[in-house]
Motif scaffolding. Sequence first.
Motif, PDB file in Angstrom:
ATOM      1  N   TYR A  26       0.868  -1.186   0.000  1.00 36.88           N
ATOM      2  CA  TYR A  26       0.000   0.000   0.000  1.00 36.88           C
ATOM      3  C   TYR A  26       0.901   1.232   0.000  1.00 36.88           C
ATOM      4  N   PRO A  27       0.395   2.364  -0.495  1.00 32.21           N
ATOM      5  CA  PRO A  27       1.250   3.562  -0.639  1.00 32.21           C
ATOM      6  C   PRO A  27       1.950   3.998   0.638  1.00 32.21           C
ATOM      7  N   THR A  28       1.273   3.906   1.768  1.00 31.48           N
ATOM      8  CA  THR A  28       1.866   4.429   3.000  1.00 31.48           C
ATOM      9  C   THR A  28       2.608   3.370   3.798  1.00 31.48           C
ATOM     10  N   ILE A  29       2.416   2.111   3.447  1.00 35.49           N
ATOM     11  CA  ILE A  29       3.029   1.018   4.221  1.00 35.49           C
ATOM     12  C   ILE A  29       3.756   0.082   3.259  1.00 35.49           C
ATOM     13  N   PRO A  30       5.029   0.323   3.005  1.00 36.19           N
ATOM     14  CA  PRO A  30       5.767  -0.574   2.101  1.00 36.19           C
ATOM     15  C   PRO A  30       6.040  -1.929   2.758  1.00 36.19           C
ATOM     16  N   PRO A  54      -1.829  -3.903  -7.958  1.00 41.92           N
ATOM     17  CA  PRO A  54      -3.124  -4.062  -7.284  1.00 41.92           C
ATOM     18  C   PRO A  54      -3.307  -3.261  -6.002  1.00 41.92           C
ATOM     19  N   ASN A  55      -2.424  -3.393  -5.029  1.00 44.54           N
ATOM     20  CA  ASN A  55      -2.664  -2.702  -3.759  1.00 44.54           C
ATOM     21  C   ASN A  55      -2.612  -1.187  -3.905  1.00 44.54           C
ATOM     22  N   GLN A  56      -1.755  -0.714  -4.796  1.00 46.80           N
ATOM     23  CA  GLN A  56      -1.716   0.718  -5.076  1.00 46.80           C
ATOM     24  C   GLN A  56      -3.053   1.158  -5.685  1.00 46.80           C
ATOM     25  N   MET A  57      -3.573   0.338  -6.602  1.00 48.61           N
ATOM     26  CA  MET A  57      -4.842   0.689  -7.237  1.00 48.61           C
ATOM     27  C   MET A  57      -6.012   0.592  -6.245  1.00 48.61           C
ATOM     28  N   PHE A  58      -6.012  -0.497  -5.406  1.00 48.27           N
ATOM     29  CA  PHE A  58      -7.098  -0.608  -4.424  1.00 48.27           C
ATOM     30  C   PHE A  58      -7.187   0.678  -3.590  1.00 48.27           C
TER      31      PHE A  58
END
Length: 1464
Positions: A76-80, A310-314
């Motif tokens: 996710y953007p904030t949690i690599p 995917p997680n970036q898009m979600f």
Amino acid sequence: MKDYFKFREFAGAAGLCAAKNGKDFGYEVTVFEQTNKIGGTWVYTDNIGKDKNGLDVHSSRYQGLFTNLPKEIMGYPTIPFPEQNKSYIPAEDVLKYYDSYAQQFDLLKLIKFEHHVLRVRPMPDDTWEVIVHDLAVKKYITLNFNVILVCNGHYAAPNTPKIKGQNLFKGRQMHSHDYRCPEFFMDESVLIIGAGPSGTDCTIDISKFAKNVTWSHHLEKPPNTQFNDNVDQKPDVKEITAHEVTFVDGSSQKYSVIIYATGYKYTFPFLSADCGISREENYVHPLFKHCLNINHPTMGIIGLPNYVCPNQMFDLQIRFCLTFMTGRKTLPTKEEMFEDTERDRNERKIKGLDNSKGHYMGVGIHDRYYDDLAATAGIVPIKPVIVKMFAKGLCNTKKQMKLCVIGAGAAGLCAAKRGVEFGCDVIVLEQSEQVGGTWVYTDNVGKDKNGLDIHSSMYRDVKTDIPKEIMGYPDFPYPEQQQSYIPAKDVLEYLQSYAKHFDLFKFIKFNSLVIRVRPLSDDSWEVIVKDLLTKSFETLFFDAVLVCNGHYFLPNFPTFHGQEKFKGRQLHTHDYRVPEIFEGENVLIVGAGPSGLDCVVALSMVAKHVTWSHHSGILTGVDVGDALCHKPDIKEINEHCVTFVDDTTRDFTSIIYATGYKYSFPFLSVDCAGAAGLCAAKHGVEFGCDVTVLEQSEQVGGTWVYTDNVGKDKNGLDIHSSMYRDLHTNAPKEIMGYPDFPYPEQQQSYIPAKDVLEYLQSYAKHFDLFKFIKFNSLVIRVRPLSDDSWEVIVKDLLTKSFETLFFDAVLVCNGHYFLPNFPTFHGQEKFKGRQLHTHDYRVPEIFEGENVLIVGAGPSGLDCVVALSMVAKHVTWSHHSGILSDVDVGDAICHKPDIKEINEHCVTFVDDTTRDFTSIIYATGYKYSFPFLSVDCGIGCDNGHVSPLFKHCININHSSMGIIGVPNLTCPNQLFDLQIRFFLTFMTGRKELPSKAKMLEDTEREMCERKKKGLVNKKAHFLGPEMQKTYFHDLATIADLVPILPCQTEGYSPGAAGLCAAKHGVEFGCDVTVLEQSEQVGGTWVYTDNVGKDKNGLDIHSSMYRDVKTDIPKEIMGYPDFPYPEQQQSYIPAKDVLEYLQSYAKHFDLFKFIKFNSLVIRVRPLSDDSWEVIVKDLLTKSFETLFFDAVLVCNGHYFLPNFPTFHGQEKFKGRQLHTHDYRVPEIFEGENVLIIGAGPSGLDCILEVSKVAKNISWSHHPSGILSDVDVGDAICHKPDIKEINEHCVTFVDDTTRDFTSIIYATGYKYSFPFLSVDCGIGCDNGYVSPLFKHCLNINHSSMGIIGVPSAICANQLFDLQIRFCLTFMTGRKELPSKIKMLEDTERDIAMRKTYGLVNKKAHFMGTDLQKIYFDDLATIADLVPILTVINKLFTRGIHEFIHNTTNFRKGKYKIVDEENFINL
């Protein structure tokens, strides 16, 4: 406000993100999760089918699953993702990431586990009703929410395609959704359908256990994946039966298991139709920006787009939806959203993205989609680096790029740091125990504790010669300190801090000695490494290699005359450490670089005197006191003194060479007990050498050892042999043996491979060579040492251990037929069928019924063409050889020019024609390969040119290495023997080798000569018959060796003419070979009931019908020196002629010269005026290439029917045949038969068929002679044909008659299918030219074509023509010049034109011209002429044929003397 997150994948990636962002946007969040844990499809279970609650198992995860995207763009953007070495990580690590994400944001309390959502529907007040089944307590709950985010994932509902016959399959069928572990398919035949990530993974994993795996897909370019040998790739499936699958290329195969890796369907079983969402194929609509329900914008459907991060898009989609749902931004109107969606759909259609790809993104689309979402909602976009990584393709490959960095010095550390930044999986291989490379100081010189050369050239007091301010890396400057020129220890500390700062130590494997680096066929790299601590070896594989080994470790020692006499100390600055050891000495320092200057300065403080030899005008001004004297270059060195080029001489106790370093890459590859290796062993022993032969396999024989296997052997090495099952030699065994060990006598000259192998084994046994051979020994690296000896690292394939051996000389005999030379064509990767090189061709049967393209015209190409034409549906042969365009092996083959382009199922050629194929075989030769030779050997291979080699075999840079067998198109074993003796003669000091300069000059001179002949690059080592002779002579002369004996053969080709040629060939002293296609002598006189094809699939040769009798008397049909036996009749049946020919062959003992069942494929002239003849053995199906000094073509001219063409001919419903296929008259009983043609066979048919047919019409040109022929009321003379219809024929007199059969007695065409166009012979409308006296090839006068003239006494003609040809071919008489022969031929043609004898009558003789022709041949060649009586009786026979057509065969004649005959 409540927000519902339904996620069928265990509150997976999208659901967790929605919960976290829902909280952030101020919602009261409820997450419904069907299972009892988070993670969705990333949660593994052994179960398939139904779970404990009777619901479909959701997870599609299988054992061993790794991500197919790098973790760097999966978070996710904030949690690599947490830092670790690898970018592509196992599923377990992904699941841990989601666990930590849920805990970090306290999401677990929001999740209702074991809650199965049954229905979601909109209410009139724009809220949502959700009915849920609590699986734990077995009760149902109805809840209401303000907004819904659907996050159920899209990898749970298998998309199984519908295929014809699918329901009939008796084996196991499953979707990859239910695939868990590969062991379950042990020893099965498995078909995997689909080319997505799961299809690729299944193929790779299952192939380790299954018997065989087929991967069916329609990828234009299959992934660059290394599959096991039991994997083959196929196009789409056409049909499935009980046990078999047929593909669209027409091929079929049996399977026990079918796995559909065909993706998943979008499914929302819980959404009510009232939600206003529809699905067409894989297009879910209407959705604004692929996520927001236009009809009910308080519902978002998350995660539909594919080929995205995917997680970036979600995260982005969820924030987009929530921005509008919370009213932070006003949503466009419904109409505007529809318009936007329609616009997007139209744009996608233009790109070919139909409903099946309704939400496809991929590179170039997903980045614009992300920007669009962010801009529309005014939210934080996805970071550009994520998009860049995706665009670079790192997310589209299963494998993270593996980068090998060699060396952990300054360059190596920088490479490691940048490699990590570029997303590579980095390994740094460092020989020593620490970073720093040459900056690591050691007192030691020579060898280190591991016996390796000390790497460092650092001396104790060295300081940098450039300021530190420009020595640092751009992003990591040196620390501030007073000095700019700093000591080496400060540089080392800087490098160590750089490695620590960027956390590089974890990527470095210390004590790792790189042994060899070589490229593989898929552009990856094999790196062999020795662990210096454990002494073990390992083989690593990388996608890329950065060589950072430094260039200050291999001293560049200059050579001076007398250098070896010096009694003092000589060393290179590489071994210089401290100045004190030179105290009080007279020291000469050679070289003007930085180390030379440092030595001069340091030693001038302690030495008695320092002399500095250099050629730098700049440095002559350097002065450090009286201890220093500048001198020019060295002229000569003696025991205690040195003379310079200014002729001054000074005494010295030490000489220090500050002469720089050589580039050295000892581990880099430049890119065996076969025939050459055995010969090397034998001669090595004879020359007194201590011989060791290193052979990779378990037996001698090299490429002659046949194996069914292709790909890799049991040791994981490439299969060496290119042998196919039915291979026969393409050179006669008589020239294939070693000079002192001929092949054993046997009937055949062209022998099967197994006989060659037996020969090599007997050679090894005879000379007791086995004791010198170390089998199962893989040579890893060969490199020269400073003392001109050789270090050879060998792996024992049985014990897996390594050893290092040392030798004085090396002979490389690894063969050159194991590394396929694959051509590249546009679109090649799109081809859906099978592609292989002849290296992997073994048997033809696997191509049964296929359309096969064979590319390449060498021996293996020809063999494949012939072999496959017997089993394939059709064979096309693509080549650019004019010679081979005449090769004919039946209707199954078609010649084509070079390839222009390859597509999925077809190939387009440069003539712009296109054909469909199921398989392509590349018979395109091999590359030279020496993977074990270090580049330090000084040998390069550029486009087939191995250099620099003196006389194609001695390494000019290191002359104690020989490379044997490089020249091609030569007699191999003879070549090996001579090259080896040549090398050993110089190596053992029996003769002095020319200087390096002279060898280079000689090689350059030869290459210039070759260029003039067009022999460059891949033909740099081409020999051929003419150049081979020169080359062999050259080697023998230079080294004073016993030369190779000249290899010469003489031969001819049979029937009547062939037997006569054999007989006279022997009498003229020739070594005769007769090549006969059938199993007996006799040619066209051999009767057979069969028509069409024979048992070998060849056209029946004989035109003989059952009751045929000769049409000229036997008295003039015999050979001049072998008359027919006395019998009552003059006109005899065919069987008597056959008996006569057989008795002729027996009488003159000709059978021993005849090779039966030998089909001549091609005859072509060579540059030395000899002939190459390619022959197929019809019994063994093998091919051999023979060489002759002369050729007599005696193939007869009554086997290729001349069919006329008539308007409407194809409409005829009755039977049509040529007299070539006429055998007996009975089959025409009661028929109306039309016979066309007035030659002897036409007349015979008339006479025979008229006895049984209802009616006969005889169509022929107007002729008063034939019009009188009368065989009763059953025959009617008719003129030429005007038109043919279904049941009738109209003639040029406009009469029409009905017929049930038409027989064409229209003669034959001359045919020489085996003659290459290079023979210089043409055939135009029945005229064979240019022939001197109708028989001798004017363009190549060592070829005669016998029997071309017609209307003549055949056997008399054969005998005279053959004696005529042989008289000139054997030099008994000198042939006229080519110009005179052409003039004579032109005169003959002009004379014939006056008689109307043109084109198809250009070789017509008849009564008058026959006598002139016979006398002419005899006079010109001084031969015994044909008896006068022969022509007289011939004239009488022709007269009777014309005027007594029905009874001429009743005539009886007897020759009484040379001029007269009587009629009995």
